[in-house]
Enzyme design. Structure first.
Site, PDB file in Angstrom:
ATOM      1  N   ASP A 159       0.761  -1.242   0.000  1.00 53.01           N
ATOM      2  CA  ASP A 159       0.000   0.000   0.000  1.00 53.01           C
ATOM      3  C   ASP A 159       0.799   1.305   0.000  1.00 53.01           C
ATOM      4  O   ASP A 159       0.669   2.132  -0.884  1.00 53.01           O
ATOM      5  CB  ASP A 159      -0.960   0.012   1.192  1.00 53.01           C
ATOM      6  CG  ASP A 159      -2.100  -0.958   1.006  1.00 53.01           C
ATOM      7  OD1 ASP A 159      -1.973  -1.848   0.163  1.00 53.01           O
ATOM      8  OD2 ASP A 159      -3.118  -0.834   1.699  1.00 53.01           O
ATOM      9  N   LYS A 160       1.614   1.551   1.018  1.00 52.72           N
ATOM     10  CA  LYS A 160       2.289   2.848   1.116  1.00 52.72           C
ATOM     11  C   LYS A 160       3.667   2.820   0.472  1.00 52.72           C
ATOM     12  O   LYS A 160       4.306   3.869   0.331  1.00 52.72           O
ATOM     13  CB  LYS A 160       2.411   3.278   2.582  1.00 52.72           C
ATOM     14  CG  LYS A 160       1.085   3.250   3.332  1.00 52.72           C
ATOM     15  CD  LYS A 160      -0.018   3.973   2.603  1.00 52.72           C
ATOM     16  CE  LYS A 160      -1.382   3.689   3.201  1.00 52.72           C
ATOM     17  NZ  LYS A 160      -1.855   2.306   3.024  1.00 52.72           N
ATOM     18  N   CYS A 210      -2.703  -7.894  -2.473  1.00 53.24           N
ATOM     19  CA  CYS A 210      -4.045  -8.491  -2.361  1.00 53.24           C
ATOM     20  C   CYS A 210      -4.869  -8.227  -3.619  1.00 53.24           C
ATOM     21  O   CYS A 210      -4.828  -7.146  -4.199  1.00 53.24           O
ATOM     22  CB  CYS A 210      -4.748  -7.966  -1.122  1.00 53.24           C
ATOM     23  SG  CYS A 210      -3.940  -8.483   0.405  1.00 53.24           S
ATOM     24  N   GLU A 259      -6.385   3.187   8.506  1.00 49.26           N
ATOM     25  CA  GLU A 259      -7.302   2.602   7.521  1.00 49.26           C
ATOM     26  C   GLU A 259      -8.205   1.646   8.270  1.00 49.26           C
ATOM     27  O   GLU A 259      -7.723   0.807   9.042  1.00 49.26           O
ATOM     28  CB  GLU A 259      -6.466   1.876   6.472  1.00 49.26           C
ATOM     29  CG  GLU A 259      -7.223   1.405   5.265  1.00 49.26           C
ATOM     30  CD  GLU A 259      -6.255   0.879   4.216  1.00 49.26           C
ATOM     31  OE1 GLU A 259      -5.771   1.686   3.406  1.00 49.26           O
ATOM     32  OE2 GLU A 259      -5.968  -0.316   4.231  1.00 49.26           O
ATOM     33  N   SER A 270     -10.207   1.327   3.817  1.00 52.40           N
ATOM     34  CA  SER A 270      -9.379   0.483   2.965  1.00 52.40           C
ATOM     35  C   SER A 270      -9.859   0.524   1.524  1.00 52.40           C
ATOM     36  O   SER A 270     -11.047   0.750   1.251  1.00 52.40           O
ATOM     37  CB  SER A 270      -9.426  -0.952   3.487  1.00 52.40           C
ATOM     38  OG  SER A 270      -8.876  -1.846   2.557  1.00 52.40           O
TER      39      SER A 270
END
Length: 557
Positions: free
Chosen positions: A120-121, A191, A442, A468
């Site tokens: 994600d980040k 994911c 999140e 999310s």
């Protein structure tokens, strides 16, 4: 070459001796030195296999006449960090990732960089570093996870979070939950739905800093290894031609990214990350510009959690080039923008069209005539709020209901699990913003629980924190100003009537300006939740979600 500063001339003999301690030869030192930034670790499924990607990148660099030198950076698994204090560190890790790459690439002046993120980040952190450093750079991610299979259908980690609510509602047995748990995440990769990591990996293609296929080729595919080798070879071409991120990231490429964001129905977190990347490139994004782009961009994809398809299906349907090809038919892209391929966007997508209209709708027959994300404003969010419109049920596009106010995610989750939320309620989770959280957690657990309880067509959720990319339903986040700064969300009380109008881009509470001002006079800022360490420093420096949650003293020279 940039690396000459640390390797060439009489005065650099000591430096060369240290390179030779690494086993590097004079011939290798004579070539361009390419930093290979690898975010591999053993706790994040998306990063687990990145050593294999890095090996392929290094092979590509060597094939094209360069010398690869690998170094690492951190990565947080949002899924594993979800629902406890660990999530406070996720967004905050983005700045550390960018800063650590800056430190390594400035202390050791490489001629180019290949950046290997996945989750994600890490993706936005690496893109921010590329824009800030402005040396030839290519991004190549580890690729998406395949979808799992359960009860004859495709599933992902979001299915797991929703299953928790289903068990609580008596709609699923714990035995089935265990079977789903063993099936939802079948192997390495980011994911499998259009969650934040895959959203950003796809948009890195659109920005022009990654090769076509970066966002969608599965992690376990041999094509992913070939792509990594190509990225290694391509960075050498960029070094030779002195093509830098500033030649690629500009207002046009940012507009393209926002356009494809709307067509794909990406995670709302992109509205944090694209402004932060643009900021590093010296470009400021007005949130209202996002609605202007959304209003003229058809929504072509409904991937999980908004639909049944996953990233592997998008890849088989032609991937991001096919989505861009559809948009280009209506003149919705800036096609003259340069990319790391050495060619323009228009040249890259020539002839690309959807290969499966069940996954990528034709531009003439979209899921919706407007984009997948909306920015809302009103007296409850004067600085803006964000919702993934494409994942909201039609029944909830407009909603009016009483506020149920909670000062943390844990309080809200407890109320949900104890059956204290009623149809029609508007759950408000505050003091979870960038400063107040700190770290702007999140929150997939409450949104997934709402869906698992079967309330996603009856209950809305509002927060100054984040939701999310796996969230679906009327979940409105990034409310600015946040509660910790005395924003209107801090002034809400149980029973206040909230008006949500997503088509009209409005978010209001039925209180007069005078009533809000009276409540503000009696409001006291809370004590900081964290008083030492990195998060305390972060809370003192971070800006609002409306400006990308960048650090306030971060200025591009």
């Amino acid at each position: 070459m940039r690396s000459d500063a640390m390797k060439k001339g009489l005065a650099r003999a000591p430096h060369r001796s240290l390179f030779k301690a690494l086993g590097i030869t004079d011939e290798e030192l004579s070539r361009p030195l390419i930093g290979v930034v690898n975010s591999q670790n053993d706790i994040v499924p998306g990063q687990k296999h990145l050593d294999e990607i890095a090996s392929a990148v290094k092979a590509g660099i060597r094939m094209a006449g360069g010398t690869p030198i690998e170094f690492s950076t951190i990565a947080v698994c949002d899924g594993i960090a979800m629902g406890h204090s660990g999530m406070k560190y996720s967004l905050a890790s983005r700045e550390l990732i960018a800063d650590s790459i800056e430190i390594m690439a400035q202390a050791h002046p490489f001629d180019g960089l290949v950046l290997i993120p996945n989750c994600d980040k890490v993706v936005p952190g690496m893109l921010m570093a590329a824009a800030r450093l402005n040396i030839p750079a290519v991004v190549v991610s580890g690729g998406p996870m395949l979808a799992g299979r359960f009860d004859g259908r495709a599933v992902s980690v979001s299915s797991m979070f929703e299953a928790v609510g289903a068990v609580r509602a008596g709609k699923m047995s714990e035995a089935d939950l265990k079977e789903l748990e063993d099936s939802a995440c079948p192997g390495c990769g980011s994911c499998s739905g259009m969650f934040t990591a895959n959203s950003m990996n796809c948009l890195s293609e659109v920005l022009g800093l990654a090769l076509p296929g970066n966002g969608t080729i599965p992690a376990v595919s041999a094509a992913r290894i070939r792509l990594a080798k190509q990225a290694g070879m391509k960075v050498m071409e960029l070094v030779e031609k002195d093509i830098k991120p500033s030649d690629i990231i500009n207002e046009k490429s940012i507009t393209n990214a926002l356009r494809v964001d709307m067509a794909l129905g990406c995670s709302t977190n992109t509205i944090l990350h694209l402004p932060a990347i643009a900021h590093e490139a010296g470009i400021e994004i007005d949130l209202d510009r996002i609605n202007e782009i959304s209003a003229t961009t058809p929504n072509l994809c409904r991937l999980s959690p908004a639909g049944e398809n996953h990233i592997e299906d998008l890849n088989a349907a032609g991937g991001i080039p096919a989505v861009m090809g559809e948009l280009a038919q209506k003149g919705l892209l800036e096609e003259d923008v340069l990319t790391v391929t050495g060619s323009t966007v228009g040249e890259n997508i020539k002839g690309c069209r959807s290969l499966n209209t069940g996954v990528i709708r034709p531009v003439e027959n979209p899921y919706a005539p407007t984009g997948g994300i909306a920015v809302l404003r009103g007296n409850l969010a004067p600085g803006g709020a964000v919702v993934k419109r494409s994942a909201v049920a039609d029944e909830m596009l407009k909603h009016r209901g009483p506020a149920r106010v909670f000062n943390s995610e844990e309080e809200a989750q407890k109320a949900l699990m104890e059956g204290q939320i009623n149809k029609g309620d508007v759950i408000v989770i505050r003091y979870e913003g960038p400063k107040g959280g700190p770290g702007m957690r999140e929150m997939l657990s409450p949104t997934a629980t709402v869906a698992g309880l079967g309330l996603d067509k009856d209950v809305a959720l509002l927060t100054d924190g984040r939701f999310s990319g796996a969230t679906r339903g009327a979940s409105i986040g990034h409310i600015s100003p946040e509660a910790a700064e005395g924003g209107p969300i801090a002034l809400l009380r149980d029973g206040d009537i909230i008006n949500i109008d997503i088509p009209g881009c409005r978010l209001d509470v039925e209180l007069t300006d005078e009533e809000l001002q009276e409540r503000l006079r009696n409001w006291q800022p809370p004590e900081p939740k964290v008083k030492r360490g990195y998060l305390a420093r972060y809370a003192g420096m971070v800006s609002s979600a409306g400006s990308g949650a960048v650090l306030k003293n971060s200025k591009r020279e």
